[in-house]
Structure formats: C-alpha cells, structure tokens
Scaffold this motif. Sequence first.
Motif, PDB file in Angstrom:
ATOM      1  N   THR A  33      -6.205  38.759 -17.160  1.00 38.59           N
ATOM      2  CA  THR A  33      -5.342  38.649 -18.121  1.00 38.59           C
ATOM      3  C   THR A  33      -5.758  40.373 -19.483  1.00 38.59           C
ATOM      4  O   THR A  33      -6.845  39.924 -19.603  1.00 38.59           O
ATOM      5  N   ARG A  34      -5.171  40.931 -19.586  1.00 39.07           N
ATOM      6  CA  ARG A  34      -5.096  41.606 -20.463  1.00 39.07           C
ATOM      7  C   ARG A  34      -4.270  42.260 -21.179  1.00 39.07           C
ATOM      8  O   ARG A  34      -2.859  42.626 -20.720  1.00 39.07           O
ATOM      9  N   THR A  35      -4.755  43.168 -22.234  1.00 36.61           N
ATOM     10  CA  THR A  35      -3.376  43.878 -23.374  1.00 36.61           C
ATOM     11  C   THR A  35      -3.614  44.792 -22.743  1.00 36.61           C
ATOM     12  O   THR A  35      -4.274  45.972 -22.970  1.00 36.61           O
ATOM     13  N   VAL A  36      -2.795  45.578 -22.801  1.00 38.41           N
ATOM     14  CA  VAL A  36      -2.969  47.930 -22.931  1.00 38.41           C
ATOM     15  C   VAL A  36      -1.969  48.264 -23.432  1.00 38.41           C
ATOM     16  O   VAL A  36      -1.013  48.579 -24.114  1.00 38.41           O
ATOM     17  N   HIS A  37      -2.845  48.959 -24.312  1.00 34.27           N
ATOM     18  CA  HIS A  37      -2.175  50.460 -25.247  1.00 34.27           C
ATOM     19  C   HIS A  37      -2.214  51.492 -24.821  1.00 34.27           C
ATOM     20  O   HIS A  37      -1.563  52.236 -25.396  1.00 34.27           O
ATOM     21  N   GLN A  38      -2.949  51.657 -23.521  1.00 36.99           N
ATOM     22  CA  GLN A  38      -2.614  53.516 -23.479  1.00 36.99           C
ATOM     23  C   GLN A  38      -2.076  53.462 -22.190  1.00 36.99           C
ATOM     24  O   GLN A  38      -1.942  52.467 -21.295  1.00 36.99           O
ATOM     25  N   SER A  39      -1.684  54.148 -21.998  1.00 39.71           N
ATOM     26  CA  SER A  39      -1.410  54.758 -20.291  1.00 39.71           C
ATOM     27  C   SER A  39      -2.483  54.399 -19.880  1.00 39.71           C
ATOM     28  O   SER A  39      -3.377  54.883 -19.642  1.00 39.71           O
ATOM     29  N   VAL A  40      -1.589  53.852 -18.474  1.00 44.86           N
ATOM     30  CA  VAL A  40      -2.209  53.598 -17.433  1.00 44.86           C
ATOM     31  C   VAL A  40      -1.742  54.157 -15.755  1.00 44.86           C
ATOM     32  O   VAL A  40      -0.244  54.491 -16.415  1.00 44.86           O
ATOM     33  N   GLY A  41      -2.688  55.001 -15.164  1.00 45.78           N
ATOM     34  CA  GLY A  41      -2.197  55.654 -13.922  1.00 45.78           C
ATOM     35  C   GLY A  41      -1.549  57.241 -13.689  1.00 45.78           C
ATOM     36  O   GLY A  41      -1.569  57.582 -14.389  1.00 45.78           O
ATOM     37  N   PRO A  42      -0.321  57.395 -12.663  1.00 48.02           N
ATOM     38  CA  PRO A  42      -0.310  56.255 -11.570  1.00 48.02           C
ATOM     39  C   PRO A  42      -1.856  56.028 -10.663  1.00 48.02           C
ATOM     40  O   PRO A  42      -3.086  56.921 -10.303  1.00 48.02           O
ATOM     41  N   VAL A  43      -2.472  54.307 -10.174  1.00 45.09           N
ATOM     42  CA  VAL A  43      -3.774  54.297  -9.681  1.00 45.09           C
ATOM     43  C   VAL A  43      -2.899  53.043  -8.065  1.00 45.09           C
ATOM     44  O   VAL A  43      -1.967  52.755  -8.449  1.00 45.09           O
ATOM     45  N   ALA A  44      -3.743  53.074  -7.165  1.00 43.15           N
ATOM     46  CA  ALA A  44      -3.513  52.261  -6.498  1.00 43.15           C
ATOM     47  C   ALA A  44      -4.633  51.570  -6.252  1.00 43.15           C
ATOM     48  O   ALA A  44      -5.195  52.314  -6.278  1.00 43.15           O
ATOM     49  N   ARG A  60      -3.520  62.979  -3.303  1.00 46.13           N
ATOM     50  CA  ARG A  60      -3.022  64.251  -4.209  1.00 46.13           C
ATOM     51  C   ARG A  60      -2.155  63.989  -5.348  1.00 46.13           C
ATOM     52  O   ARG A  60      -2.102  64.645  -6.625  1.00 46.13           O
ATOM     53  N   ALA A  61      -1.712  63.205  -4.703  1.00 46.08           N
ATOM     54  CA  ALA A  61      -0.312  62.208  -6.200  1.00 46.08           C
ATOM     55  C   ALA A  61      -0.866  62.296  -7.070  1.00 46.08           C
ATOM     56  O   ALA A  61      -1.130  62.460  -8.373  1.00 46.08           O
ATOM     57  N   GLU A  62      -1.834  61.493  -6.995  1.00 46.68           N
ATOM     58  CA  GLU A  62      -3.113  60.280  -8.102  1.00 46.68           C
ATOM     59  C   GLU A  62      -3.661  60.993  -9.185  1.00 46.68           C
ATOM     60  O   GLU A  62      -3.565  61.821 -10.032  1.00 46.68           O
ATOM     61  N   ASN A  63      -4.318  62.882  -8.643  1.00 44.73           N
ATOM     62  CA  ASN A  63      -5.297  64.028  -9.463  1.00 44.73           C
ATOM     63  C   ASN A  63      -3.902  64.637  -9.638  1.00 44.73           C
ATOM     64  O   ASN A  63      -4.548  64.885 -10.982  1.00 44.73           O
ATOM     65  N   LEU A  64      -3.174  64.914  -9.363  1.00 42.14           N
ATOM     66  CA  LEU A  64      -1.714  65.457 -10.171  1.00 42.14           C
ATOM     67  C   LEU A  64      -1.835  65.546 -11.197  1.00 42.14           C
ATOM     68  O   LEU A  64      -1.128  65.970 -12.517  1.00 42.14           O
ATOM     69  N   ALA A  65      -1.374  64.125 -11.903  1.00 41.89           N
ATOM     70  CA  ALA A  65      -0.887  62.809 -12.290  1.00 41.89           C
ATOM     71  C   ALA A  65      -2.003  63.644 -13.518  1.00 41.89           C
ATOM     72  O   ALA A  65      -1.596  63.150 -15.261  1.00 41.89           O
ATOM     73  N   LYS A  66      -2.897  63.392 -13.009  1.00 40.29           N
ATOM     74  CA  LYS A  66      -4.261  63.045 -14.094  1.00 40.29           C
ATOM     75  C   LYS A  66      -4.247  64.249 -14.754  1.00 40.29           C
ATOM     76  O   LYS A  66      -4.998  64.594 -15.752  1.00 40.29           O
ATOM     77  N   TYR A  67      -4.004  65.547 -13.699  1.00 46.78           N
ATOM     78  CA  TYR A  67      -4.044  66.814 -14.271  1.00 46.78           C
ATOM     79  C   TYR A  67      -3.076  67.409 -15.846  1.00 46.78           C
ATOM     80  O   TYR A  67      -3.438  68.100 -16.982  1.00 46.78           O
ATOM     81  N   LEU A  68      -1.528  66.511 -15.328  1.00 43.45           N
ATOM     82  CA  LEU A  68      -1.290  67.103 -15.865  1.00 43.45           C
ATOM     83  C   LEU A  68      -1.088  66.077 -17.340  1.00 43.45           C
ATOM     84  O   LEU A  68      -0.505  66.064 -18.136  1.00 43.45           O
ATOM     85  N   ARG A  69      -1.682  65.116 -17.191  1.00 39.39           N
ATOM     86  CA  ARG A  69      -2.125  63.696 -18.023  1.00 39.39           C
ATOM     87  C   ARG A  69      -3.054  65.128 -19.279  1.00 39.39           C
ATOM     88  O   ARG A  69      -2.739  64.444 -20.645  1.00 39.39           O
ATOM     89  N   GLU A  70      -3.939  65.141 -18.517  1.00 37.54           N
ATOM     90  CA  GLU A  70      -4.802  65.219 -19.452  1.00 37.54           C
ATOM     91  C   GLU A  70      -5.507  66.349 -19.686  1.00 37.54           C
ATOM     92  O   GLU A  70      -6.665  66.859 -19.855  1.00 37.54           O
ATOM     93  N   THR A  71      -4.488  68.122 -19.058  1.00 42.19           N
ATOM     94  CA  THR A  71      -5.109  69.803 -18.709  1.00 42.19           C
ATOM     95  C   THR A  71      -4.234  70.392 -19.581  1.00 42.19           C
ATOM     96  O   THR A  71      -2.925  69.018 -19.480  1.00 42.19           O
ATOM     97  N   ASP A  72      -3.910  71.419 -20.148  1.00 41.46           N
ATOM     98  CA  ASP A  72      -3.178  71.924 -20.113  1.00 41.46           C
ATOM     99  C   ASP A  72      -2.625  73.208 -19.014  1.00 41.46           C
ATOM    100  O   ASP A  72      -1.646  73.696 -19.359  1.00 41.46           O
TER     101      ASP A  72
END
Length: 316
Positions: free
Chosen positions: A29-40, A263-275
Amino acid sequence: MSMQSEMTSAATNRNDDGSNPFQPILARTRTVHQSVGPVAYDCVKVIVVRDGSAILFSEFGQRPVKVGDVILLGSNVLCGSEPEGSITVTTVYLDTDYVHDQVRWQYAGLLEDRFNAQGFAETIYTEPAQVLRLGEDHARMLEPWLDELVSLSLDGDFVHHYYRIHALWFQIMHVVAPFIRASPVRVTSSQRAHIRPSLPRDRRFVPLRAEARTAAGLLRNAPSRRWTLEELAAEVHLSSSRLSSVFVEAYGKTPLAFLTMIRAENLAKYLRETDLTVTAAMQRVGWHSRSHATKLFRQYVGLTPGDYRRLRIQTA
C-alpha cells in the motif's frame, strides 16, 4: 525505495540459508503524490484505489479513477497516472505463471493440463488493461483483506502464511472477478487431444531463459537501434523463430513488440522531463516517422504524444 526496486529486491534477494524469498503474491500500500510512468511490470497487477483520485492512461486510453475502482493490468502492459492531489492504492502483484495455474484449475473441466493455460487465458481475458468500477461499498469490503495481505507480504514468510495468503487472495477475487470483462470460450475435445503436458516453472518476476533476459537487456540498453529480429537472434545465438518462441514465453510479447513498449516508455519520459520537441524526442527513442510513432504511442499508452505532454502541463 521505489515500488519497482522493491519488487526487484523481493524477487532476487536470498535468505541467509540460501533459500529465495520469492513470493508469487506480493501486496503493498502506498500514497502517490507525483506522476507515475507509464511503466510496465513483468507480472499481473491488481490495484485497488483506497483514497483520492487520479487520471490513468494505458491501452484503454485516458480514464479517471477514484475510490471504488480497481485497475487490472496484465504483464508487460504500460500504464501511467497523474494524481489529482494524491491517491492511495493497494497493489497486489501476481506472478504470471501463478495466474495461469489458477486459470488451469478454474477451467479444469475444459483443460487437461496447464500447457495451453496461457493461450486460453489470453483468449478469455482479451483486454490486458481494465478499469473495474466496483463502487465504494464493494471496494470497502476488500480493505481488511488487503491490509492483512500487505502485512503478511511484509513479514516475508510465505511458506508459513501460505494458506492464509491464498485465502485472502481468493476472498478478494471473489468480489472483484464478477466485474472483469471476459469473452466466452469453448474448448472442443479435439483441441484437448492435442494438448501436451508441461510442468509449472518459477518465473521470479523475470524470464527463466537466459537468452530472453539477454535479448530484453539489449533492447532496453539500445532502444534507438534499428533492430531486426535476425540481428537480435544472432546476438543470443538462437534462430529467429526460436528466439520469438522463448521471448513470448518469458514476456508475453514478441521481441519487436517489447521494443515498441520500451520506446513508448522512453518517449513518455522525454516528454515529461525534457523540453525536446515531440519530433526530436521520437527520433531519440528510435522512431523516425512521426505518424507511425504517434500511432504506436497511442496504442501502448492510450494518448497521443502531444496529448500526453499537454496532460503533464495541465497537472503540473
């Protein structure tokens, strides 16, 4: 410790006596305050929303989830979330072979052995990602069982608690199962005649075959490379057909479908964390056709890359 590393630790660490503390059922059980993923994850996940709400996105598209909802995710299915403030969930992680064995015995009148339980399960449960709207009353029924399951999982003595853990899991699924969307399947006597027996195996949340692990590692370490099945098979010294068979057995996807997921997971990371622009991010992960990349990203994540970035901006 993140949940991903927590699962890895639970799957690989060994006790002082050399035994492995792997558990086919693990609950947290956990409480999440920030965005997660997408991860598999290489396991089946049953996620019960206990408090708060979030926007969930996966192969089903974009869905709001709140108290009273249960999320069902098959193995190696990308899923992410954007909490609306915060969300508290209990997640039950289930080894895929353990799930297949349950299907085998649930449908023992149709299946003579577990060899084709995986294919049978995939035929019945055609949607690898589902949001089940149980409602608050049904979801509240699960809470004491979930809390005890988490407590026993943290204790780590799976052998000692074996029967109680199974009893709790079956109580939970007795409430959840009627809400799972399934397709009717008929297995004929002629189909059963061609089934071959196979012994259960211990996945430990990673594939058994070293070649599959190696191939997955190559794809994860160099997702932008223009891989072909033949090149990947040569790297692990298997034929293309044999690698496909071994890889699907381990991960439930072909090697190239697995590459698309990464690739989809990595693309999501770039869209979240970079400009980076969407096009530049696509090229960095190995996609050079924007229309093709958009189609694949939406298929695996449930949103277009542009919509995903806008969602992140709106919830930031």
